[in-house]
Design a protein around this motif. Structure first.
Motif, PDB file in Angstrom:
ATOM      1  N   TRP A   1       0.817  -1.209   0.000  1.00  7.75           N
ATOM      2  CA  TRP A   1       0.000   0.000   0.000  1.00  7.75           C
ATOM      3  C   TRP A   1       0.853   1.262   0.000  1.00  7.75           C
ATOM      4  O   TRP A   1       0.459   2.276  -0.583  1.00  7.75           O
ATOM      5  CB  TRP A   1      -0.975  -0.004   1.177  1.00  7.75           C
TER       6      TRP A   1
ATOM      7  N   GLN B   1       1.610   1.758  -3.549  1.00  3.54           N
ATOM      8  CA  GLN B   1       0.443   2.261  -4.270  1.00  3.54           C
ATOM      9  C   GLN B   1       0.278   3.759  -4.040  1.00  3.54           C
ATOM     10  O   GLN B   1      -0.057   4.503  -4.961  1.00  3.54           O
ATOM     11  CB  GLN B   1      -0.826   1.512  -3.850  1.00  3.54           C
TER      12      GLN B   1
ATOM     13  N   PHE C   1      -9.191  -5.702 -12.238  1.00  5.49           N
ATOM     14  CA  PHE C   1      -8.543  -4.738 -11.338  1.00  5.49           C
ATOM     15  C   PHE C   1      -9.032  -4.887  -9.898  1.00  5.49           C
ATOM     16  O   PHE C   1      -8.232  -4.870  -8.957  1.00  5.49           O
ATOM     17  CB  PHE C   1      -8.767  -3.302 -11.809  1.00  5.49           C
TER      18      PHE C   1
ATOM     19  N   LEU D   1      -6.727  -6.099  -6.793  1.00  5.77           N
ATOM     20  CA  LEU D   1      -6.561  -5.200  -5.657  1.00  5.77           C
ATOM     21  C   LEU D   1      -6.989  -5.868  -4.355  1.00  5.77           C
ATOM     22  O   LEU D   1      -6.321  -5.728  -3.330  1.00  5.77           O
ATOM     23  CB  LEU D   1      -7.355  -3.911  -5.887  1.00  5.77           C
TER      24      LEU D   1
ATOM     25  N   GLY E   1      -4.067  -6.410  -1.874  1.00  2.00           N
ATOM     26  CA  GLY E   1      -4.105  -5.380  -0.859  1.00  2.00           C
ATOM     27  C   GLY E   1      -4.912  -5.676   0.376  1.00  2.00           C
ATOM     28  O   GLY E   1      -4.752  -5.003   1.394  1.00  2.00           O
TER      29      GLY E   1
END
Length: 145
Positions: A20, A23, A110, A114, A118
């Motif tokens: 993260w 990101q 996506f 994610l 994540g």
């Protein structure tokens, strides 16, 4: 893990926290690049070159995070597939297929990537990609453990 290993190595495992953080760094870099290019403070070709240069660290972080989830790095190619589907010209199909191939499938890919990278925790203990993920040493201080 050093900062160089975090950004440029495909070996090892990476925790959710460090994923993260990457990101966030990537998002800030993209906003800055597109803002500078949009206001003509930076040449568009230079901004595109910077985006291409960020592909290596982005892929390295993603592959290491996949390794922490005990998955091969080849799963990262799904993101390339999603970008290709988004960029495709689907006018040869009717409205439903255009929407499905050009919007729904890439969005699904996506969102699933994610969530997988994540949100879900990594494999506890050692897996086939190495020992448990160690935090990234961002400031280069020696780690005496």
């Amino acid at each position: 893990m050093t900062l160089q290993q975090w950004c440029f190595s495909y070996r090892g495992r990476l925790s959710r926290r460090d994923f993260w953080i990457w990101q966030g760094v990537w998002l800030v870099a993209m906003v800055m690049l597109f803002t500078l290019a949009g206001n003509n403070w930076l040449d568009t070709q230079m901004a595109a070159f910077c985006v291409v240069c960020l592909l290596w660290p982005a892929s390295a972080v993603m592959v290491k995070r996949l390794h922490d989830r005990n998955k091969k790095g080849w799963w990262a190619l799904l993101v390339i597939l999603a970008w290709m589907l988004l960029a495709g010209n689907w006018t040869m199909f009717n409205g439903t297929w255009q929407w499905a191939l050009g919007r729904f499938v890439p969005t699904l890919i996506f969102v699933m990537m994610l969530l997988d990278l994540g949100v879900f925790t990594g494999t506890a203990g050692e897996n086939r990609f190495g020992s448990e993920a160690r935090p990234v040493n961002y400031f280069g201080k020696p780690n005496y453990q």
